[in-house]
Write a protein that holds these residues in place. Structure first.
Motif, PDB file in Angstrom:
ATOM      1  N   ALA A  81      -5.405  16.316 -13.902  1.00  0.00           N
ATOM      2  CA  ALA A  81      -5.551  17.697 -14.529  1.00  0.00           C
ATOM      3  C   ALA A  81      -6.161  17.623 -16.095  1.00  0.00           C
ATOM      4  O   ALA A  81      -6.831  18.246 -16.561  1.00  0.00           O
ATOM      5  N   PHE A  82      -5.801  16.549 -16.714  1.00  0.00           N
ATOM      6  CA  PHE A  82      -5.897  16.310 -18.067  1.00  0.00           C
ATOM      7  C   PHE A  82      -7.621  16.268 -18.272  1.00  0.00           C
ATOM      8  O   PHE A  82      -8.145  16.567 -18.988  1.00  0.00           O
ATOM      9  N   LEU A  83      -7.974  15.223 -17.189  1.00  0.00           N
ATOM     10  CA  LEU A  83      -9.504  15.005 -17.219  1.00  0.00           C
ATOM     11  C   LEU A  83     -10.420  16.262 -16.805  1.00  0.00           C
ATOM     12  O   LEU A  83     -11.318  16.462 -17.366  1.00  0.00           O
ATOM     13  N   THR A  84      -9.825  16.979 -15.775  1.00  0.00           N
ATOM     14  CA  THR A  84     -10.665  17.995 -15.178  1.00  0.00           C
ATOM     15  C   THR A  84     -10.446  19.529 -15.949  1.00  0.00           C
ATOM     16  O   THR A  84     -11.203  20.236 -15.799  1.00  0.00           O
ATOM     17  N   ARG A  85      -9.368  19.361 -16.841  1.00  0.00           N
ATOM     18  CA  ARG A  85      -8.908  20.417 -17.469  1.00  0.00           C
ATOM     19  C   ARG A  85      -8.452  21.850 -16.425  1.00  0.00           C
ATOM     20  O   ARG A  85      -8.454  22.879 -16.809  1.00  0.00           O
ATOM     21  N   ALA A  86      -7.972  21.376 -15.328  1.00  0.00           N
ATOM     22  CA  ALA A  86      -7.584  22.037 -14.276  1.00  0.00           C
ATOM     23  C   ALA A  86      -6.003  22.259 -14.213  1.00  0.00           C
ATOM     24  O   ALA A  86      -5.211  21.623 -14.924  1.00  0.00           O
ATOM     25  N   LYS A  87      -5.182  23.196 -13.466  1.00  0.00           N
ATOM     26  CA  LYS A  87      -4.046  23.228 -13.424  1.00  0.00           C
ATOM     27  C   LYS A  87      -3.316  21.838 -12.728  1.00  0.00           C
ATOM     28  O   LYS A  87      -3.978  21.574 -11.660  1.00  0.00           O
ATOM     29  N   SER A  88      -2.322  21.366 -13.282  1.00  0.00           N
ATOM     30  CA  SER A  88      -1.757  20.240 -12.369  1.00  0.00           C
ATOM     31  C   SER A  88      -1.145  20.722 -10.963  1.00  0.00           C
ATOM     32  O   SER A  88      -0.432  21.770 -10.967  1.00  0.00           O
ATOM     33  N   GLY A  89      -1.138  19.823 -10.227  1.00  0.00           N
ATOM     34  CA  GLY A  89      -0.669  20.175  -8.724  1.00  0.00           C
ATOM     35  C   GLY A  89       0.799  19.566  -8.516  1.00  0.00           C
ATOM     36  O   GLY A  89       1.350  19.770  -7.533  1.00  0.00           O
ATOM     37  N   THR A  98      13.741  11.603 -23.604  1.00  0.00           N
ATOM     38  CA  THR A  98      12.453  10.899 -23.442  1.00  0.00           C
ATOM     39  C   THR A  98      11.860  11.158 -24.886  1.00  0.00           C
ATOM     40  O   THR A  98      11.983  12.334 -25.356  1.00  0.00           O
ATOM     41  N   THR A  99      11.209  10.378 -25.434  1.00  0.00           N
ATOM     42  CA  THR A  99      10.351  10.325 -26.548  1.00  0.00           C
ATOM     43  C   THR A  99       8.922  10.150 -26.304  1.00  0.00           C
ATOM     44  O   THR A  99       8.788   8.749 -25.925  1.00  0.00           O
ATOM     45  N   LEU A 100       8.013  11.082 -26.741  1.00  0.00           N
ATOM     46  CA  LEU A 100       6.860  10.691 -26.230  1.00  0.00           C
ATOM     47  C   LEU A 100       5.813  10.807 -27.459  1.00  0.00           C
ATOM     48  O   LEU A 100       6.127  11.489 -28.466  1.00  0.00           O
ATOM     49  N   TRP A 101       4.832  10.022 -27.664  1.00  0.00           N
ATOM     50  CA  TRP A 101       3.611  10.283 -28.556  1.00  0.00           C
ATOM     51  C   TRP A 101       2.538  10.738 -27.675  1.00  0.00           C
ATOM     52  O   TRP A 101       2.008   9.882 -26.984  1.00  0.00           O
ATOM     53  N   SER A 102       2.031  11.747 -28.211  1.00  0.00           N
ATOM     54  CA  SER A 102       1.017  12.651 -27.367  1.00  0.00           C
ATOM     55  C   SER A 102      -0.286  12.933 -28.072  1.00  0.00           C
ATOM     56  O   SER A 102      -0.304  13.108 -29.528  1.00  0.00           O
ATOM     57  N   ILE A 103      -1.183  12.671 -27.587  1.00  0.00           N
ATOM     58  CA  ILE A 103      -2.719  13.301 -28.229  1.00  0.00           C
ATOM     59  C   ILE A 103      -3.214  14.335 -27.077  1.00  0.00           C
ATOM     60  O   ILE A 103      -3.024  14.013 -26.003  1.00  0.00           O
ATOM     61  N   SER A 104      -3.785  15.194 -27.974  1.00  0.00           N
ATOM     62  CA  SER A 104      -4.217  16.545 -27.048  1.00  0.00           C
ATOM     63  C   SER A 104      -5.684  16.038 -26.680  1.00  0.00           C
ATOM     64  O   SER A 104      -6.502  15.009 -26.979  1.00  0.00           O
ATOM     65  N   HIS A 105      -6.047  16.879 -25.368  1.00  0.00           N
ATOM     66  CA  HIS A 105      -7.353  16.609 -24.901  1.00  0.00           C
ATOM     67  C   HIS A 105      -8.366  16.739 -26.080  1.00  0.00           C
ATOM     68  O   HIS A 105      -9.281  15.862 -25.921  1.00  0.00           O
ATOM     69  N   ALA A 106      -8.281  17.816 -27.077  1.00  0.00           N
ATOM     70  CA  ALA A 106      -9.278  17.895 -27.821  1.00  0.00           C
ATOM     71  C   ALA A 106      -9.457  16.844 -28.953  1.00  0.00           C
ATOM     72  O   ALA A 106     -10.483  16.422 -29.309  1.00  0.00           O
ATOM     73  N   ASP A 107      -8.136  16.300 -29.340  1.00  0.00           N
ATOM     74  CA  ASP A 107      -8.245  15.411 -30.302  1.00  0.00           C
ATOM     75  C   ASP A 107      -8.591  14.068 -29.769  1.00  0.00           C
ATOM     76  O   ASP A 107      -9.431  13.233 -30.666  1.00  0.00           O
ATOM     77  N   LEU A 108      -8.358  13.853 -28.710  1.00  0.00           N
ATOM     78  CA  LEU A 108      -8.752  12.462 -27.960  1.00  0.00           C
ATOM     79  C   LEU A 108     -10.252  12.463 -28.055  1.00  0.00           C
ATOM     80  O   LEU A 108     -10.841  11.525 -28.098  1.00  0.00           O
ATOM     81  N   GLN A 109     -10.972  13.704 -27.837  1.00  0.00           N
ATOM     82  CA  GLN A 109     -12.584  13.804 -27.450  1.00  0.00           C
ATOM     83  C   GLN A 109     -12.942  13.498 -28.816  1.00  0.00           C
ATOM     84  O   GLN A 109     -13.995  12.768 -28.979  1.00  0.00           O
ATOM     85  N   GLN A 113     -15.725  10.622 -30.424  1.00  0.00           N
ATOM     86  CA  GLN A 113     -16.931  10.565 -31.119  1.00  0.00           C
ATOM     87  C   GLN A 113     -16.803   9.830 -32.273  1.00  0.00           C
ATOM     88  O   GLN A 113     -18.029   9.486 -32.724  1.00  0.00           O
ATOM     89  N   LEU A 114     -15.679   9.866 -33.043  1.00  0.00           N
ATOM     90  CA  LEU A 114     -15.769   9.104 -34.351  1.00  0.00           C
ATOM     91  C   LEU A 114     -15.564   7.484 -34.316  1.00  0.00           C
ATOM     92  O   LEU A 114     -15.706   6.958 -35.313  1.00  0.00           O
ATOM     93  N   SER A 115     -14.750   6.749 -33.271  1.00  0.00           N
ATOM     94  CA  SER A 115     -14.677   5.663 -33.194  1.00  0.00           C
ATOM     95  C   SER A 115     -14.996   4.956 -31.779  1.00  0.00           C
ATOM     96  O   SER A 115     -14.458   5.452 -30.711  1.00  0.00           O
TER      97      SER A 115
END
Length: 188
Positions: A81-89, A98-109, A113-115
């Motif tokens: 769903a992250f890759l396709t931007r569709a809703k998760s099934g 739980t502790t997560l370190w997360s990056i958004s789809h937009a920030d990852l893109q 582009q920058l590195s």
């Protein structure tokens, strides 16, 4: 956050600038046990690294079907769903605090582009998620339920105390009663 850097540096060479670019896009997210990180029917916006905790992946319904777990030191996401931007099934739920370190789809893109290193980091995360999925599929095709049970804990035996048995049974494709029989037979 240093755990993430060490994980990446085992795969790619990171300059302080590359790490700074990537790490400033990360957001720390904390969840209590038994909390949905993402629910079925919702778009996945994050690729996350688990600093602490355990999550399970399941298909909700009358009889939930658990099909995966992710642990501290691993990536987690409803990646399709992250890759396709569709809703998760499916739903991803924390089994412990739980502790997560997360990056958004937009920030990852943007990082891509920058590195060039950003692209290698993204590829590393994707490859890890793919290998976990492939290993599970092969296990379902080639191994007995007992072998799947034993292999689930071969690297991390302490996890048997962190995952409820009903989820383990669902994950290996058997009933809780069949799992009880396997556990009795193994302990003899």
């Amino acid at each position: 956050m240093e755990e993430i850097r060490k994980l990446f540096e085992a795969q790619v060479s990171l300059t302080d600038g590359d790490w700074s670019l990537f790490s400033q896009k990360l957001t720390k997210r904390q969840f209590p046990a038994k909390t949905h990180v993402i629910s079925a029917g919702v778009r996945e916006d994050y690729l996350s690294f688990i600093q602490k905790g355990v999550v399970r992946y399941y298909i909700p319904g009358e009889e939930e079907l658990t099909f995966g777990f992710s642990f501290a030191g691993e990536f987690m996401s409803a990646y399709d769903a992250f890759l396709t931007r569709a809703k998760s099934g499916y739903t991803i739920e924390t089994l412990s605090e739980t502790t997560l370190w997360s990056i958004s789809h937009a920030d990852l893109q943007a990082v891509y582009q920058l590195s060039d290193v950003g692209e290698r980091i993204g590829r590393h995360a994707a490859e890890g998620l793919f290998l976990k999925k492939a290993k599970r599929e092969l296990a379902l095709l080639k191994e007995s339920a007992e072998e799947r049970y034993l292999n689930l804990f071969s690297d991390r035996p302490e996890l048997i105390h962190k995952i409820p048995l009903k989820y383990i049974a669902s994950y290996i494709g058997i009933t809780p009663q069949a799992l009880s029989r396997i556990r009795r037979r193994i302990s003899l």
